[in-house]
Scaffold this active site. Structure first.
Site, PDB file in Angstrom:
ATOM      1  N   SER A 183      39.574  67.301  56.337  1.00  8.02           N
ATOM      2  CA  SER A 183      39.240  68.520  57.067  1.00  8.02           C
ATOM      3  C   SER A 183      38.063  68.229  57.982  1.00  8.02           C
ATOM      4  O   SER A 183      37.189  67.413  57.651  1.00  8.02           O
ATOM      5  CB  SER A 183      38.873  69.650  56.106  1.00  8.02           C
ATOM      6  OG  SER A 183      38.336  70.755  56.822  1.00  8.02           O
ATOM      7  N   TYR A 241      34.411  72.402  48.987  1.00 10.31           N
ATOM      8  CA  TYR A 241      35.608  71.969  49.715  1.00 10.31           C
ATOM      9  C   TYR A 241      35.312  70.733  50.559  1.00 10.31           C
ATOM     10  O   TYR A 241      36.077  69.754  50.536  1.00 10.31           O
ATOM     11  CB  TYR A 241      36.102  73.109  50.601  1.00 10.31           C
ATOM     12  CG  TYR A 241      37.380  72.807  51.362  1.00 10.31           C
ATOM     13  CD1 TYR A 241      38.596  72.714  50.703  1.00 10.31           C
ATOM     14  CD2 TYR A 241      37.354  72.626  52.739  1.00 10.31           C
ATOM     15  CE1 TYR A 241      39.769  72.444  51.397  1.00 10.31           C
ATOM     16  CE2 TYR A 241      38.515  72.354  53.440  1.00 10.31           C
ATOM     17  CZ  TYR A 241      39.726  72.270  52.763  1.00 10.31           C
ATOM     18  OH  TYR A 241      40.877  72.000  53.465  1.00 10.31           O
TER      19      TYR A 241
END
Length: 245
Positions: A140, A153
């Site tokens: 990401s 995350y």
């Protein structure tokens, strides 16, 4: 399918980016195992679309957080296809919260899927992928941006990038490429849910292209890395984010 047809396992392939990747790899000529955790209807829609154009695809349920899941997916793919050429680690979970307010469950759930599931998938790939294959994992662009509330995350995706770099060196002698794709904001449920319209508009305007990414944008990057033009690319993280960083 023919004995020489390439094959792929795509985790989390029932919707969003995973569905777009499964459809694109099938378009590129892969037979596809589309994994899903709970959205059976979505997975069936994906494989029926592939089959409607003459492709070969199967849907297999499994939660990649479960230790036995990835071995089973590889078993099924090996039995169905006879070979496994490409692994796409797409399945993931994201719970946004500040570090101070994060619970143990927030941490453990994201680590179980985003790190544990990817690790076990990479381990199976290291032992079962055909020579000249490809491993592609979703990272990401929050790795690099490091915005508030993305602490856990981002940490899990940084771990994916670290494993990618190491595995690329381990599998290079077999001609297997290992890369990560790091999307920026993409207009999927994973990104949209829980965000007010004003926030989404602000994030959209912050992108040089003035739009969110699409699942097809990310699938195109995966297609490149899995295809013949990506054979000299390994150990890299491709930040597919429209220039946001």
């Amino acid at each position: 399918m023919t004995e020489t047809q390439k094959t792929a396992i795509v985790t989390g392939a029932s919707k969003g980016i995973g569905a777009a990747i499964a459809l694109r790899l099938a378009q590129d000529g892969h037979a596809v195992l589309a994994n899903y955790a709970s959205n059976e209807a979505g997975a069936n829609q994906v494989i029926n679309t592939i089959r409607s154009t003459g492709g070969h695809a199967i849907a297999v349920k499994g939660d990649i957080a479960e230790p036995s899941c990835m071995a089973r997916l590889f078993d099924v793919a090996g039995k169905e296809f006879g070979r496994i050429d490409t692994l796409v680690n797409n399945a993931g979970v994201m719970h946004c919260t500040s570090v101070s307010e994060a619970t143990d469950e927030d941490f453990e759930t994201q680590c179980a899927v985003n790190i544990g599931g990817v690790f076990r998938a990479m381990r199976e790939a290291a032992n079962r992928l055909t020579e000249g294959g490809a491993v592609i994992s979703m990272s990401s662009s929050v790795v690099g941006l490091y915005q508030p509330t993305y602490g856990i995350y981002a940490a899990t995706k940084a771990a994916v990038e670290a494993m990618t770099h190491v595995l690329a060196k381990e599998l290079g002698p077999r001609g297997i490429t290992v890369n990560a794709v790091a999307p920026g904001p993409v207009g999927t449920d994973l990104f949209m849910v829980g965000k007010p319209d004003a926030m989404i508009e602000s994030i959209t305007k912050a992108n040089p292209f003035g739009r969110l990414g699409t699942p097809e944008d990310i699938a195109a990057a995966v297609s490149f890395l899995a295809g013949p033009d990506g054979r000299w690319i390994s150990g890299q993280t491709l930040r597919a984010n429209g220039g946001v960083i």
